[in-house]
Write a protein that holds these residues in place. Structure first.
Motif, PDB file in Angstrom:
ATOM      1  N   UNK A  76      37.135  46.450 -59.399  1.00 34.92           N
ATOM      2  CA  UNK A  76      37.038  45.342 -58.458  1.00 34.92           C
ATOM      3  C   UNK A  76      37.918  45.542 -57.230  1.00 34.92           C
ATOM      4  N   UNK A  77      37.571  44.823 -56.164  1.00 35.72           N
ATOM      5  CA  UNK A  77      38.401  44.784 -54.965  1.00 35.72           C
ATOM      6  C   UNK A  77      38.355  43.384 -54.381  1.00 35.72           C
ATOM      7  N   UNK A  78      39.335  43.062 -53.554  1.00 33.06           N
ATOM      8  CA  UNK A  78      39.353  41.786 -52.843  1.00 33.06           C
ATOM      9  C   UNK A  78      39.505  42.061 -51.362  1.00 33.06           C
ATOM     10  N   UNK A  79      39.080  41.094 -50.566  1.00 31.06           N
ATOM     11  CA  UNK A  79      39.147  41.236 -49.115  1.00 31.06           C
ATOM     12  C   UNK A  79      39.886  40.050 -48.522  1.00 31.06           C
ATOM     13  N   UNK A  80      40.971  40.347 -47.823  1.00 27.12           N
ATOM     14  CA  UNK A  80      41.735  39.318 -47.123  1.00 27.12           C
ATOM     15  C   UNK A  80      41.086  39.129 -45.759  1.00 27.12           C
ATOM     16  N   UNK A  81      40.249  38.104 -45.649  1.00 27.57           N
ATOM     17  CA  UNK A  81      39.510  37.856 -44.411  1.00 27.57           C
ATOM     18  C   UNK A  81      40.440  37.638 -43.223  1.00 27.57           C
ATOM     19  N   UNK A  82      41.532  36.919 -43.447  1.00 24.20           N
ATOM     20  CA  UNK A  82      42.448  36.585 -42.361  1.00 24.20           C
ATOM     21  C   UNK A  82      43.126  37.822 -41.786  1.00 24.20           C
ATOM     22  N   UNK A  83      43.564  38.717 -42.655  1.00 23.10           N
ATOM     23  CA  UNK A  83      44.277  39.920 -42.205  1.00 23.10           C
ATOM     24  C   UNK A  83      43.336  41.099 -41.978  1.00 23.10           C
ATOM     25  N   UNK A  84      42.099  40.997 -42.490  1.00 28.79           N
ATOM     26  CA  UNK A  84      41.159  42.101 -42.339  1.00 28.79           C
ATOM     27  C   UNK A  84      41.526  43.314 -43.179  1.00 28.79           C
ATOM     28  N   UNK A  85      42.059  43.070 -44.392  1.00 30.55           N
ATOM     29  CA  UNK A  85      42.489  44.171 -45.251  1.00 30.55           C
ATOM     30  C   UNK A  85      41.839  44.113 -46.631  1.00 30.55           C
ATOM     31  N   UNK A  86      41.626  45.295 -47.181  1.00 31.02           N
ATOM     32  CA  UNK A  86      41.064  45.449 -48.524  1.00 31.02           C
ATOM     33  C   UNK A  86      42.179  45.798 -49.502  1.00 31.02           C
ATOM     34  N   UNK A  87      42.020  45.326 -50.741  1.00 31.47           N
ATOM     35  CA  UNK A  87      42.937  45.690 -51.819  1.00 31.47           C
ATOM     36  C   UNK A  87      42.080  46.089 -53.021  1.00 31.47           C
ATOM     37  N   UNK A  88      42.295  47.309 -53.529  1.00 31.76           N
ATOM     38  CA  UNK A  88      41.534  47.800 -54.667  1.00 31.76           C
ATOM     39  C   UNK A  88      42.377  47.651 -55.923  1.00 31.76           C
ATOM     40  N   UNK A  89      41.856  46.884 -56.854  1.00 30.91           N
ATOM     41  CA  UNK A  89      42.627  46.543 -58.049  1.00 30.91           C
ATOM     42  C   UNK A  89      42.736  47.722 -59.017  1.00 30.91           C
ATOM     43  N   UNK A  90      43.746  47.629 -59.877  1.00 29.72           N
ATOM     44  CA  UNK A  90      43.965  48.682 -60.852  1.00 29.72           C
ATOM     45  C   UNK A  90      44.421  49.979 -60.210  1.00 29.72           C
ATOM     46  N   UNK A  91      44.182  51.078 -60.913  1.00 30.15           N
ATOM     47  CA  UNK A  91      44.531  52.414 -60.417  1.00 30.15           C
ATOM     48  C   UNK A  91      43.260  53.222 -60.194  1.00 30.15           C
ATOM     49  N   UNK A  92      43.092  53.828 -59.039  1.00 31.77           N
ATOM     50  CA  UNK A  92      41.890  54.631 -58.783  1.00 31.77           C
ATOM     51  C   UNK A  92      41.761  55.749 -59.821  1.00 31.77           C
ATOM     52  N   UNK A  93      40.578  55.994 -60.348  1.00 34.84           N
ATOM     53  CA  UNK A  93      40.388  57.035 -61.363  1.00 34.84           C
ATOM     54  C   UNK A  93      40.524  58.450 -60.796  1.00 34.84           C
ATOM     55  N   UNK A  94      40.355  58.566 -59.488  1.00 36.23           N
ATOM     56  CA  UNK A  94      40.507  59.850 -58.814  1.00 36.23           C
ATOM     57  C   UNK A  94      40.652  59.587 -57.318  1.00 36.23           C
ATOM     58  N   UNK A  95      41.124  60.572 -56.602  1.00 31.29           N
ATOM     59  CA  UNK A  95      41.254  60.444 -55.151  1.00 31.29           C
ATOM     60  C   UNK A  95      39.899  60.709 -54.506  1.00 31.29           C
ATOM     61  N   UNK A  96      39.632  59.984 -53.441  1.00 32.18           N
ATOM     62  CA  UNK A  96      38.353  60.198 -52.791  1.00 32.18           C
ATOM     63  C   UNK A  96      38.169  59.351 -51.549  1.00 32.18           C
ATOM     64  N   UNK A  97      36.975  59.429 -50.989  1.00 36.67           N
ATOM     65  CA  UNK A  97      36.621  58.693 -49.773  1.00 36.67           C
ATOM     66  C   UNK A  97      35.867  57.423 -50.135  1.00 36.67           C
ATOM     67  N   UNK A  98      36.194  56.340 -49.449  1.00 36.01           N
ATOM     68  CA  UNK A  98      35.510  55.071 -49.667  1.00 36.01           C
ATOM     69  C   UNK A  98      34.251  55.005 -48.817  1.00 36.01           C
ATOM     70  N   UNK A  99      33.158  54.608 -49.423  1.00 39.20           N
ATOM     71  CA  UNK A  99      31.905  54.395 -48.712  1.00 39.20           C
ATOM     72  C   UNK A  99      31.665  52.891 -48.668  1.00 39.20           C
ATOM     73  N   UNK A 100      31.858  52.319 -47.478  1.00 40.64           N
ATOM     74  CA  UNK A 100      31.818  50.869 -47.304  1.00 40.64           C
ATOM     75  C   UNK A 100      30.563  50.472 -46.524  1.00 40.64           C
ATOM     76  N   UNK A 101      29.582  49.864 -47.187  1.00 39.31           N
ATOM     77  CA  UNK A 101      28.377  49.415 -46.483  1.00 39.31           C
ATOM     78  C   UNK A 101      28.645  48.102 -45.757  1.00 39.31           C
ATOM     79  N   UNK A 102      28.224  48.024 -44.511  1.00 42.95           N
ATOM     80  CA  UNK A 102      28.479  46.794 -43.753  1.00 42.95           C
ATOM     81  C   UNK A 102      27.423  46.584 -42.678  1.00 42.95           C
ATOM     82  N   UNK A 103      27.366  45.346 -42.214  1.00 45.10           N
ATOM     83  CA  UNK A 103      26.505  45.002 -41.090  1.00 45.10           C
ATOM     84  C   UNK A 103      27.380  45.019 -39.844  1.00 45.10           C
ATOM     85  N   UNK A 104      26.947  45.736 -38.835  1.00 47.75           N
ATOM     86  CA  UNK A 104      27.747  45.892 -37.619  1.00 47.75           C
ATOM     87  C   UNK A 104      27.326  44.907 -36.531  1.00 47.75           C
ATOM     88  N   UNK A 105      28.131  44.846 -35.497  1.00 43.61           N
ATOM     89  CA  UNK A 105      27.752  44.123 -34.285  1.00 43.61           C
ATOM     90  C   UNK A 105      27.417  45.176 -33.239  1.00 43.61           C
TER      91      UNK A 105
END
Length: 233
Positions: free
Chosen positions: A111-140
């Protein structure tokens, strides 16, 4: 067909009976039209995946990942899933949970949470391995420069650019410069705007259907499953 910022300005002026509209006001009217239209649905043309952020195995649930570098971010797209990719074959999935439930999920590394006010992500627990995040989003889309001699709102086909003009002049004539003559013109402008908007939505619907019509795992040899709607018929 119009495609440039200057051409859009000329088009709006023509809709306004060749009377010019204050530059600042026109800019706000067109920007308002663009904002409303883009936020109405997750247009295929506005969907993106960001890969600028990464995770390390030393990261914790308190490690903040800022989205400030994604300058055209509007909102997450899809089912709230972010993928961690090791660059080879490993993929780990993170699903979004409410920010105010952060403490309850702090040890759940799916799981992860998103702080809308600060615009920051927090990924819970410990990552199982190091890697790149693929974040799908709608752009302006890029801001529209009405003085530009280059193509504007080019993320969409130019045939839909007049929609912004009809939308902007509708606001102007219906709210800023309302009179008896404009009252008679508004219905026709509104009808034309709605027809063009419907065409744009159908164009997007076709693109969305094209992306998913072959992804149903219960379909074999391109034959629709029992009870399914055959979009090709």
């Amino acid at each position: 067909m119009i495609s440039k910022g200057t051409e859009l300005t000329t088009f709006v002026t023509g809709l306004n009976g060749s009377a010019t509209i204050d530059t600042t006001l026109l800019d706000v009217l067109v920007d308002t039209a663009k904002t409303v239209l883009e936020e109405e649905r997750p247009w295929m043309a506005l969907r993106k995946t960001d890969t600028s952020l990464s995770l390390l195995t030393t990261n914790t649930w308190q490690t903040a990942k800022s989205l400030s570098g994604i300058t055209d971010f509007s909102r997450f797209y899809g089912d709230g899933v972010i993928k961690l990719f090791d660059g080879s074959n490993l993929i780990h999935y993170y699903s979004q949970v409410p920010f105010d439930r952060r403490l309850e999920y702090k040890d759940d590394n799916s799981t992860f949470v998103f702080d809308e006010n600060a615009g920051t992500l927090y990924f819970n627990g410990t990552p199982p391995f190091a890697g790149t995040l693929h974040i799908p989003y709608v752009s302006t889309s890029t801001a529209i420069d009405l003085a530009s001699t280059s193509a504007v709102w080019s993320v969409f086909p130019s045939r839909f650019l007049p929609l912004l003009g009809f939308y902007a002049i509708g606001i102007h004539k219906g709210a800023v410069d309302y009179d008896d003559i404009n009252a008679q013109m508004l219905p026709e402008n509104r009808a034309t705007m709605q027809a063009l908007k419907n065409a744009m939505e159908k164009w997007d619907d076709a693109r969305q259907l094209s992306a998913i019509e072959n992804s149903d795992p219960t379909e074999l040899y391109s034959t629709p499953r029992s009870g399914a709607i055959d979009t090709n018929s």
